[in-house]
Design an enzyme around this catalytic site. Structure first.
Site, short mmCIF file in Angstrom:
data_model
loop_
_atom_site.label_atom_id
_atom_site.label_comp_id
_atom_site.label_asym_id
_atom_site.label_seq_id
_atom_site.Cartn_x
_atom_site.Cartn_y
_atom_site.Cartn_z
N PRO A 31 0.78 -1.06 0.09
CA PRO A 31 0.00 0.03 0.14
C PRO A 31 1.10 1.12 -0.05
CG PRO A 31 -0.01 -1.14 2.26
CD PRO A 31 0.86 -1.92 1.23
N MET A 32 0.66 2.31 -1.00
CA MET A 32 1.42 3.39 -0.95
C MET A 32 0.20 4.60 -1.30
SD MET A 32 4.92 2.79 -2.83
CE MET A 32 4.26 1.39 -3.98
N VAL A 33 0.17 5.27 -0.27
CA VAL A 33 -0.45 6.52 -0.38
C VAL A 33 -0.14 7.32 -1.57
CG1 VAL A 33 -1.08 8.96 0.65
CG2 VAL A 33 -1.38 6.80 2.12
N CYS A 116 1.19 2.98 9.65
CA CYS A 116 1.71 4.47 9.40
C CYS A 116 2.26 5.41 10.36
CB CYS A 116 0.32 5.09 8.77
SG CYS A 116 0.60 6.74 8.24
N LYS A 172 -1.73 -5.17 8.61
CA LYS A 172 -0.28 -4.77 8.66
C LYS A 172 0.59 -4.02 9.67
CE LYS A 172 2.62 -2.30 4.82
NZ LYS A 172 2.89 -1.17 5.35
N HIS A 204 6.19 -5.15 9.00
CA HIS A 204 7.41 -4.31 8.54
C HIS A 204 8.18 -3.86 9.58
CE1 HIS A 204 8.16 0.44 7.37
NE2 HIS A 204 9.26 -0.33 7.20
N ALA A 296 7.67 -1.73 -1.53
CA ALA A 296 7.13 -0.42 -1.79
C ALA A 296 8.12 0.45 -2.74
CB ALA A 296 6.76 0.23 -0.64
N ARG A 297 9.10 1.07 -2.18
CA ARG A 297 9.86 1.82 -3.09
C ARG A 297 10.74 1.23 -4.40
NH1 ARG A 297 13.42 3.46 1.96
NH2 ARG A 297 12.83 1.51 2.62
C1 FMN Z 1 5.12 6.67 -0.81
C2 FMN Z 1 4.86 5.62 0.32
C3 FMN Z 1 3.51 5.78 0.83
C4 FMN Z 1 2.97 4.59 1.79
N1 FMN Z 1 1.73 4.40 1.96
C5 FMN Z 1 1.54 3.23 2.78
C6 FMN Z 1 0.01 3.03 3.25
O1 FMN Z 1 -0.94 3.67 2.63
N2 FMN Z 1 -0.22 2.11 4.08
C7 FMN Z 1 0.80 1.30 4.67
O2 FMN Z 1 0.47 0.59 5.50
N3 FMN Z 1 2.12 1.60 4.30
C8 FMN Z 1 2.36 2.67 3.45
N4 FMN Z 1 3.79 2.76 3.25
C9 FMN Z 1 4.73 2.08 3.71
C10 FMN Z 1 5.33 0.81 2.71
O3 FMN Z 1 4.03 -0.02 2.57
C11 FMN Z 1 6.25 -0.01 3.07
O4 FMN Z 1 5.69 -0.71 4.47
C12 FMN Z 1 7.65 0.70 3.72
O5 FMN Z 1 7.61 1.90 2.71
C13 FMN Z 1 8.68 -0.24 3.72
O6 FMN Z 1 8.85 -1.02 2.45
P1 FMN Z 1 10.04 -0.59 1.51
O7 FMN Z 1 11.19 -0.75 2.25
O8 FMN Z 1 9.74 -1.64 0.33
O9 FMN Z 1 9.66 0.90 0.75
C14 FMN Z 1 3.89 3.80 2.21
C15 FMN Z 1 5.27 3.93 1.67
C16 FMN Z 1 5.67 4.85 0.87
C17 FMN Z 1 7.24 5.22 0.57
#
Ligand code: FMN
Length: 393
Positions: A31-33, A116, A172, A204, A296-297
């Site tokens: 999930p990514m806002v 979050c 999550k 996470h 995510a990223r």
């Molecule tokens: C731009 C952005 C938006 C995010 N939005 C959410 C979200 O809506 N809900 C959520 O549970 N985590 C959100 N996250 C966290 C990611 O889902 C993830 O847990 C976190 O970035 C670690 O993963 P990564 O190392 O693959 O980036 C967001 C992360 C990013 C970078």
């Protein structure tokens, strides 16, 4: 949201099973806002992602406001519909249950965000603040499951795996500094083994205050997967940057490189076609009870990550653009996605699809027409063999 279409949706636990039978991790998109919207989900789905999350949707607003419903949740009814989990931000059992009943005809499952860390969310007891409210989280998932069951949905987890109305409820989380508190949290939310309250758990492994630049806590992941991995499928969210450079070993992964291989990769990196400035280190952790990965990223930079590409291929940019034309996004978002995909990725391979100068030109495009012209120009340069700094098109 339109009238209920007749969607034949696969139960997410079936996807876990398929991945397990193929002796690989389940591949999921986080999930990514702002970013994990339909066009992006369709793009990662075209490149082997099994299950996609929507951005967090605020349940209370979703329940009360039809503009929120129209803008926060879009699905496709006529082109490939990736298996989709709708993630909610909620702090009340009734709000989560109600919002879940609204989306469940169109989605494979619902998920609760307990991660979050943003202060506005925590001050409203949303997101990571819920890590201090384990009974409330349990009550939210129990109420949601009960409500969905009363509405005729199959929420019996494995029992409903082949039921066309089978749907999932998941959570999550982040971790606490004191992992005993995370263990208490999971025990409470999980409930009895014979009828657990959640289909799976995404972890996470960072605390609410750990910056995303700090590596994930592998010790926490090892402890929590070994404690709970036999009771509930677990996904890892955090630092999934490249399939060949994960900082742990698992029977579901190719063996980690030995120190000798790592050193020889360092020495030979200059001759590699896909230069690897930071070859993977030998993994010190073994995580055998992990069921899947959530990125995510790294997926933002390289939607083809799960298809084995260690850098974004140009075809993924084209796929994204054609999805964005059909499932439109605000122009600035399109531009942001492109700048992520065309720049250096998160994994060891830092090769960028477009060099900095070309990316600056891309970012200067003021609207979709300029952007399409700019990209057409790049394609022509490529055809004429005159390109400079344009890789892969
Ligand atoms: C731009 C952005 C938006 C995010 N939005 C959410 C979200 O809506 N809900 C959520 O549970 N985590 C959100 N996250 C966290 C990611 O889902 C993830 O847990 C976190 O970035 C670690 O993963 P990564 O190392 O693959 O980036 C967001 C992360 C990013 C970078």
């Amino acid at each position: 949201m339109a009238e209920t279409p007749n969607l034949d949706l696969i139960h997410p636990l079936k996807l876990f099973d398929i991945a397990k039978n193929e002796e690989r991790f389940l591949y999921t998109s986080a999930p990514m806002v702002r970013y994990s919207k339909l066009a992006f989900r369709q793009t990662v789905y075209a490149y082997n992602t099994d299950l996609c999350w929507t951005p967090m949707v605020l349940a209370k607003e979703f329940n009360r406001n039809h503009f929120a419903r129209d803008s926060d949740f879009t699905i496709s009814t006529n082109s490939p519909q990736p298996p989709t989990i709708v993630q909610f931000g909620a702090n009340s059992p009734q709000e989560l249950a109600r919002a879940s009943t609204l989306v469940i005809p169109f989605s494979n499952g619902v998920d609760l965000n307990c991660g979050c860390p943003q202060s506005w969310a925590c001050s409203e007891t949303l997101g990571a603040a819920l890590m201090e409210k384990r009974e409330l989280v349990r009550d939210m998932v129990v109420e949601t499951r009960d409500h969905l069951r009363r509405d005729g949905w199959g929420v019996g987890k494995e029992k409903d795996i082949n039921n066309p109305k089978g749907r999932s409820v998941s959570v999550k989380i982040r971790v606490h500094k004191d992992l005993r508190r995370t263990i208490d949290f999971i025990n409470t939310v999980l409930g009895p083994d014979q009828d657990r309250h959640i289909d799976w758990l995404t972890i996470h492994p960072r605390t609410r205050s750990t910056p995303s630049s700090t590596p994930i806590n592998l010790e926490a992941l090892e402890l929590l997967t070994s404690t709970f991995g036999d009771r509930v499928p677990i996904l890892l969210s955090g630092d999934v940057f490249a399939l060949n450079a994960l900082p742990f070993t698992s029977p579901l992964l190719a063996p980690a490189p030995t120190l000798t291989q790592t050193l020889s990769a360092t020495t030979n990196s200059s001759s590699s076609t896909t230069p690897s400035k930071n070859p993977p280190l030998p993994a010190a952790y073994h995580i055998p009870k992990l069921a899947g990965l959530m990125s995510a990223r790294a997926l933002l930079c390289n939607p083809a990550l799960y298809a084995g590409h260690d850098a974004c291929p140009w075809a993924a940019v084209e796929t994204f653009l054609s999805n964005a034309a059909r499932a439109p996004l605000p122009y600035k978002l399109v531009l942001h996605h492109l700048s992520e995909m065309c720049g250096p990725g998160m994994g060891p391979n830092k090769a960028a699809l477009l060099n900095k100068q070309v990316r600056t030109g891309l970012m200067a495009c003021g609207n979709m027409f300029d952007l399409i012209d700019f990209l057409d120009g790049l394609r022509e340069l490529r055809r004429d063999g005159r390109e400079q700094g344009v890789v892969g098109i």
